[in-house]
Motif scaffolding. Structure first.
Motif, PDB file in Angstrom:
ATOM      1  N   VAL A 258     -22.296   9.622  23.923  1.00  0.00           N
ATOM      2  CA  VAL A 258     -21.637   8.944  24.679  1.00  0.00           C
ATOM      3  C   VAL A 258     -22.311   7.462  25.519  1.00  0.00           C
ATOM      4  O   VAL A 258     -21.996   6.540  25.418  1.00  0.00           O
ATOM      5  N   ARG A 259     -23.598   7.894  25.842  1.00  0.00           N
ATOM      6  CA  ARG A 259     -24.408   7.063  26.128  1.00  0.00           C
ATOM      7  C   ARG A 259     -24.811   5.776  25.372  1.00  0.00           C
ATOM      8  O   ARG A 259     -25.104   4.514  25.769  1.00  0.00           O
TER       9      ARG A 259
ATOM     10  N   LEU B  98     -22.813   4.989  23.007  1.00  0.00           N
ATOM     11  CA  LEU B  98     -21.471   4.179  22.786  1.00  0.00           C
ATOM     12  C   LEU B  98     -21.122   3.358  23.924  1.00  0.00           C
ATOM     13  O   LEU B  98     -20.861   2.036  23.708  1.00  0.00           O
ATOM     14  N   SER B  99     -21.694   3.790  25.138  1.00  0.00           N
ATOM     15  CA  SER B  99     -21.597   2.753  26.284  1.00  0.00           C
ATOM     16  C   SER B  99     -22.373   1.610  26.041  1.00  0.00           C
ATOM     17  O   SER B  99     -22.255   0.614  27.062  1.00  0.00           O
TER      18      SER B  99
ATOM     19  N   SER C 170     -21.953  -1.064  21.004  1.00  0.00           N
ATOM     20  CA  SER C 170     -21.826  -1.569  19.560  1.00  0.00           C
ATOM     21  C   SER C 170     -21.888  -0.545  18.809  1.00  0.00           C
ATOM     22  O   SER C 170     -22.442   0.645  19.121  1.00  0.00           O
ATOM     23  N   ALA C 171     -21.280  -0.603  17.541  1.00  0.00           N
ATOM     24  CA  ALA C 171     -21.399   0.370  16.412  1.00  0.00           C
ATOM     25  C   ALA C 171     -23.015   0.669  16.261  1.00  0.00           C
ATOM     26  O   ALA C 171     -23.479   1.570  15.746  1.00  0.00           O
TER      27      ALA C 171
ATOM     28  N   ALA D 221     -24.846   3.291  18.228  1.00  0.00           N
ATOM     29  CA  ALA D 221     -24.562   4.868  17.918  1.00  0.00           C
ATOM     30  C   ALA D 221     -24.960   5.112  16.692  1.00  0.00           C
ATOM     31  O   ALA D 221     -24.600   4.243  15.657  1.00  0.00           O
ATOM     32  N   SER D 222     -25.563   6.329  16.541  1.00  0.00           N
ATOM     33  CA  SER D 222     -26.008   6.740  15.291  1.00  0.00           C
ATOM     34  C   SER D 222     -24.916   7.689  14.734  1.00  0.00           C
ATOM     35  O   SER D 222     -24.667   8.904  15.424  1.00  0.00           O
TER      36      SER D 222
ATOM     37  N   ILE E 243     -15.658   3.044  19.050  1.00  0.00           N
ATOM     38  CA  ILE E 243     -16.123   1.795  18.376  1.00  0.00           C
ATOM     39  C   ILE E 243     -15.634   1.567  17.037  1.00  0.00           C
ATOM     40  O   ILE E 243     -15.826   0.547  16.543  1.00  0.00           O
TER      41      ILE E 243
ATOM     42  N   ALA F 237     -20.406  11.730  31.368  1.00  0.00           N
ATOM     43  CA  ALA F 237     -21.751  10.978  30.881  1.00  0.00           C
ATOM     44  C   ALA F 237     -21.590   9.622  30.824  1.00  0.00           C
ATOM     45  O   ALA F 237     -22.405   9.019  30.323  1.00  0.00           O
TER      46      ALA F 237
ATOM     47  N   LEU G 198     -13.307   9.212  22.648  1.00  0.00           N
ATOM     48  CA  LEU G 198     -14.211   8.272  22.284  1.00  0.00           C
ATOM     49  C   LEU G 198     -15.108   8.812  21.434  1.00  0.00           C
ATOM     50  O   LEU G 198     -15.696   8.366  20.372  1.00  0.00           O
ATOM     51  N   VAL G 199     -15.534  10.099  21.601  1.00  0.00           N
ATOM     52  CA  VAL G 199     -16.709  10.775  20.798  1.00  0.00           C
ATOM     53  C   VAL G 199     -15.958  10.980  19.474  1.00  0.00           C
ATOM     54  O   VAL G 199     -16.865  10.820  18.281  1.00  0.00           O
TER      55      VAL G 199
ATOM     56  N   CYS H 239     -18.862   6.086  12.844  1.00  0.00           N
ATOM     57  CA  CYS H 239     -20.183   5.976  12.603  1.00  0.00           C
ATOM     58  C   CYS H 239     -20.497   6.598  11.342  1.00  0.00           C
ATOM     59  O   CYS H 239     -21.567   6.122  10.733  1.00  0.00           O
TER      60      CYS H 239
END
Lengths: 307, 440
Positions: free
Chosen positions: A103-104, A106-107, A110-111, A114-115, B53, B122, B194-195, B202
């Motif tokens: 989540v961090r 993502l915050s 951008s894409a 996040a992996s 995203i 988080a 979101l996740v 992703c």
């Protein structure tokens, strides 16, 4: 009670410090080995890409499973032969730290931040997937996620499947992670996670058969039960027993879901030299005010040391 | 002779479905989804809540008005409301003379459970406090859900991606077989937050066009949904004795891992083919007995093609080209962990209807999808036996068989002989299951 053979078992723990890993457990009871080995992906028969490191988060679990499977005779390192059998993994409460990290990421917005790995390791079932990819266990696979009782519940699930003939053999593996304040209870801990892992290989026996009397492994009767913490709560309802508990681990770790399996493995070591042995391992979930317990009874004679 | 208890439910085979609950973007209730399937209406659209995203931000969200009316529980947010709604609907169908909620246990599956609680907390840079977040744990979630519905039987929680519900079903069947509970509520859920949305993005698993087109030459990825699905299971004998309406009988289920890849299925279909073959074998059936196949088909080309290969491998080309195949997913999106039990609910509806609705959003079939997909107009269900196929990340392949109660009753003598099942005892001497007060 379910009769089965525990043909392999192993447990251990690892403290992660920034920039290095500090293996602990030296001088611990025989049931607890320090996680000193570096896992080599080429040793495994499954489809894990050997160029890819085994994730640090899962490494203790993979090592516990590897040791247990090797001791059971199900797997020979480097043999390249895939294993048969089911897999039940205990993952208490979900990998919160991984979710929070994701989540961090993502915050950050951008894409690219996040992996995919970040997401995959947010899923409690990924530990089981890694074990499946490493060992090729191609049967039933499940992850139990039931807080501090996950370890006992995973064992109970596996025992049920054996008892009902749904599976002939099954590996049970549990990974518990202590983080933050819980990890800091360990003397000298600077905030690194502490991981505790245990794995057992169980094989079905037909009730009344003499299988197990002369084969490797330890024939036992297992019964898993549970209840609410109330007037009927068993005496050790606060996880205060240290029997079979890794020396060096502080009391706050006693609530971890993998602990009952560690204690079970410790009992296996102690019971080997006895004519007859039985024990009850009780574990509570402080969040749920519930308890679960494993009742174990030694059956027949045991031919091979199982640690 | 195979092990007598190899059957799903052991000596209490076959297991009857006496309650069903489903919440999805189509709304609450099987009827809401059934109506949309009958009229080929999709509830996929722009996401109104917190977006991930991934673009396009399209999915199947449960209507806010519906969730607003749902009861909340301790620590319960969106996930809890979804589960409570679906569980409540299933219990409303099943409860009645001879069965109280206190006699029922709960087996739950979820990939990420109440992840929204973690998502909210988080977002800040506060240090991780595991103890504080433990309220978001799956075990607490299940305990609260069971308490809210008055379920006092055994509880278990599984998290095995999109087959989580099938693992829960396996445990529920064991709890019934071992007489730990009179009946079991088996359910699964996941929310689209979101996740989930970002995670699938992703992985590049989402459809870039935002269209869920199973088996179509233009299928280009998954469109996610959210929801909860529940069934109430009990032995057919118990259900008939208490006069419950039986909506289908679960004859078998097999879950097989192909250990191929984290997110992709084994294109050879070996794992799913084995799951199908074992499910048929457990039930004592062959391909000729199947009336249709319902599959989780979320628009992923690799999964669509794998299913085609696997069904051909397990059933043979001739049968595979003849047995009607359908799916519910174009209406509501991929329901994540809720998929496994949604498939059981869907199969029971097909049995009730006696016909198979068409797959919609298909214009030109992918040439590598070679099964007998129902397109255009419904077709008759030629046999009251439905095969359900569900796939999940980590190489998970689930196959189950649901039959009408009449078909199941025909099968019981055959299975009883093969598996050495005891004859049904007379009602007066039938042993009662152990008290559900002591949980497993």
């Amino acid at each position: 009670m379910t009769e089965c053979i525990i043909s392999g078992a192993w447990s251990g723990w690892l403290e992660e410090s920034p920039g290095r890993r500090r293996p602990l457990g030296e001088g611990a009871p025989a049931a607890i080995d320090p996680l000193l080995e570096v896992l080599c992906a080429e040793d495994f028969p499954g489809r894990w890409n050997p160029r890819r490191a085994i994730p640090l988060e899962i490494e203790p679990l993979a090592l516990a499973a590897a040791r247990s499977l090797e001791r059971s005779g199900w797997w020979e390192p480097g043999s390249g032969t895939g294993l048969q059998g089911g897999l039940v993994v205990s993952c208490e409460g979900g990998p919160l730290a991984a979710v929070i990290d994701f989540v961090r990421q993502l915050s950050r917005g951008s894409a690219r931040a996040a992996s995919p790995t970040g997401f995959l390791f947010s899923l409690p079932s990924t530990a089981a997937s890694v074990l499946g990819l490493l060992f090729g266990l191609p049967d039933y696979q499940a992850t139990v996620a039931q807080g501090a009782l996950s370890g006992i519940r995973a064992l109970g699930h596996a025992a049920d499947l054996l008892a009902l003939g749904r599976l002939e053999r099954v590996a049970v593996a549990a990974l518990s992670i202590a983080e933050g304040d819980q990890a800091r209870a360990l003397p000298g801990n600077a905030g690194g996670a502490v991981r505790l892992a245990a794995a057992l290989c169980l094989e079905r026996v037909e009730p009344g058969s003499d299988r197990g009397a002369a084969s490797p492994g330890r024939r036992v009767e297992i019964e898993v039960g549970a209840g609410k913490l109330a007037a009927t709560a068993p005496p050790e309802s606060r996880n205060e027993s240290t029997e079979g508990f890794p020396r060096g681990l502080p009391q706050p770790f006693a609530d971890l879901a993998a602990v009952p399996l560690v204690r079970l493995i410790s009992w296996l070591g102690a019971a080997g030299g006895m004519e007859s042995a039985d024990t009850t391992i009780t574990h509570r979930d402080p969040c749920l005010a519930e308890w679960a317990q494993i009742k174990l009874r030694k059956k027949a004679s045991w031919q091979q040391a199982t640690r | 002779v195979r092990s007598k208890s190899n059957l799903l439910g052991g000596d209490r085979f076959p297991l009857a479905v006496t309650g069903r609950g489903l919440v999805s973007a189509a709304g609450l209730g099987l009827e809401s989804l059934a109506g949309e399937l009958a009229f080929a209406r999709s509830h996929l659209g722009p996401l109104s809540r917190q977006r991930g995203i991934g673009e396009p931000a399209v999915g199947g969200e449960v209507p806010a008005a519906l969730l607003g009316a749902a009861a909340t529980g301790p620590g319960g947010g969106r996930a809890f409301r979804l589960a409570a709604l679906a569980l409540g609907e299933a219990l409303a169908e099943a409860l009645g003379p001879g069965l109280t909620s206190a006699e029922i246990g709960l087996a739950l599956g979820t990939a990420l459970g109440p992840v929204e609680t973690v998502e909210e907390r988080a977002g800040s840079d506060e240090p991780l406090d595991r103890a504080r977040l433990s309220a978001a744990g799956f075990g607490v979630f299940a305990a609260n859900l069971a308490a809210s519905a008055g379920l006092l039987g055994p509880k278990s929680v599984f998290s095995s991606t999109c087959v989580s519900g099938l693992c829960a079903l396996e445990q529920a069947a064991a709890d019934l077989a071992l007489s730990r509970s009179r009946a079991m509520a088996v359910g699964a859920l996941d929310t689209l937050g979101l996740v989930m949305q970002s995670g699938f993005s992703c992985l590049k698993a989402l459809s870039p066009t935002g269209r869920l087109q199973p088996f179509d030459a233009a299928h280009d990825g998954i469109v996610l949904g959210e929801g909860a699905s529940f069934v109430i299971l009990e032995s057919l004998r118990d259900a008939r004795e208490r006069g419950a309406k039986v909506q289908g009988c679960l004859l078998s289920q097999r879950l097989v891992s192909d250990c191929f890849h984290f997110t992709s299925p084994d294109p050879s279909g070996e794992g799913m083919a084995r799951a199908i073959s074992e499910a048929l074998s457990d039930a004592g059936l062959s391909a000729a007995d199947l009336g249709c196949i319902t599959v989780s088909a979320a628009g992923s080309p690799v999964y669509d093609r794998m299913l085609s290969v696997a069904v051909e491998k397990a059933l043979g080309r001739e049968a595979a080209s003849r047995i009607p195949v359908t799916t519910w997913e174009p209406a509501v999106g991929h329901l994540l962990a809720a998929t496994g039990i949604a498939a059981v609910v869907h199969a029971s509806w097909l049995l009730e209807e006696g016909r198979v609705h068409p797959v919609f959003n298909v214009e030109t079939l992918d040439p590598e999808c070679r099964l007998c997909y129902v397109l255009g107009s419904p077709t008759r269900l030629s046999s009251p036996v439905v095969l359900t196929l569900v796939v999940g990340f980590g190489g998970q392949n689930g196959a189950g068989i649901l039959a009408s109660p009449e078909a199941a009753l025909d099968l019981v003598p055959r299975q009883a002989a093969t598996h050495q099942l005891p004859p049904p005892p007379p009602a007066a001497s039938r042993p009662r299951p152990a008290s559900p007060r002591v949980q497993r």
